[in-house]
Design an enzyme around this catalytic site. Sequence first.
Site, short mmCIF file in Angstrom:
data_model
loop_
_atom_site.label_atom_id
_atom_site.label_comp_id
_atom_site.label_asym_id
_atom_site.label_seq_id
_atom_site.Cartn_x
_atom_site.Cartn_y
_atom_site.Cartn_z
CE LYS A 61 11.03 15.48 51.75
NZ LYS A 61 11.33 16.17 53.02
CD GLN A 105 9.51 15.22 57.04
OE1 GLN A 105 10.33 14.99 56.16
NE2 GLN A 105 8.54 16.09 56.88
CG ASP A 128 15.55 19.97 54.28
OD1 ASP A 128 15.15 20.26 53.14
OD2 ASP A 128 14.78 19.79 55.24
#
Length: 290
Positions: A61, A105, A128
Amino acid sequence: MTQPATDHTARLMDGAALARRIVDEAAATAAGITSRTGAAPCLATVLVGDDPASVTYVRMKRNRCARAGIESRHVALPAGVTTAELVDTVTGLSEDPSVHGILLQHPMGRHIDERAAFEAIAPGKDVDGVTTHAFAAMAFGLPGFVSCTPGGIMRLLDAHDVDLAGKHAVVVGRSAILGKPAGMLLLGRDATVTYCHSRTRDLAAHVREADVLVAAVGRPRFIGGDAIKPGAVVIDAGYNEGNVGDVDFDTARRRASLITPVPGGVGPMTIAVLLSQTVRAAAHQESLRR
């Protein structure tokens, strides 16, 4: 609904090519923001521990961010970090005006209250789409940031002119960041949605009724091609060891009209939507400061 090809081989939904176009658009917008403000859009990534898969994913990413002109700020925390410490870190990033988007994450460790950590992300920086605010916005069709994988799926469907109104969509999977929001987005486009999962009785019978199938259960080749309705659109959001999805691709392709490959289908779209939403967040935050 697109009809099956005459040779009974489905057309591939090339997520990699579409993702490149989305990232190119995001890069152009990011360049404009950088030119006007003197600062690039910034995505902060928070990683707890050193899970190899997560480390690799975060590195990928960050590389994609660099290509899109997005600053990547990495925050690495030890595996033993407490929920309170993680929440404090995320809260600090939420309050930092130089940070435009936050990616926390997963996984974070069993001792962490993941929901508390996610909820520390400010809605305007939840690029996200993991907070309850984001899910509610998706469910009610309100402005906000969608969960990236479901958002990528919708863009793939749109790019291939799949008309969802009145179609029966079956979502196999019920995770908070994939299956559930995917169903909400499909419902918002006037599809009739059925949720299934690993414990659904006679799953194949439900799959056979699907005009649009979204497989997101996390089990390799869990759905056989013989269960695919002829002419169906098959979105395989699974990614399992050996580079295989949740659908048996070889047999499903003989019955579907459109199908995503694994890899190269949904995966690239997830990151592309993340970058696109980061740039959109930066643009919105810039407008609020004018």
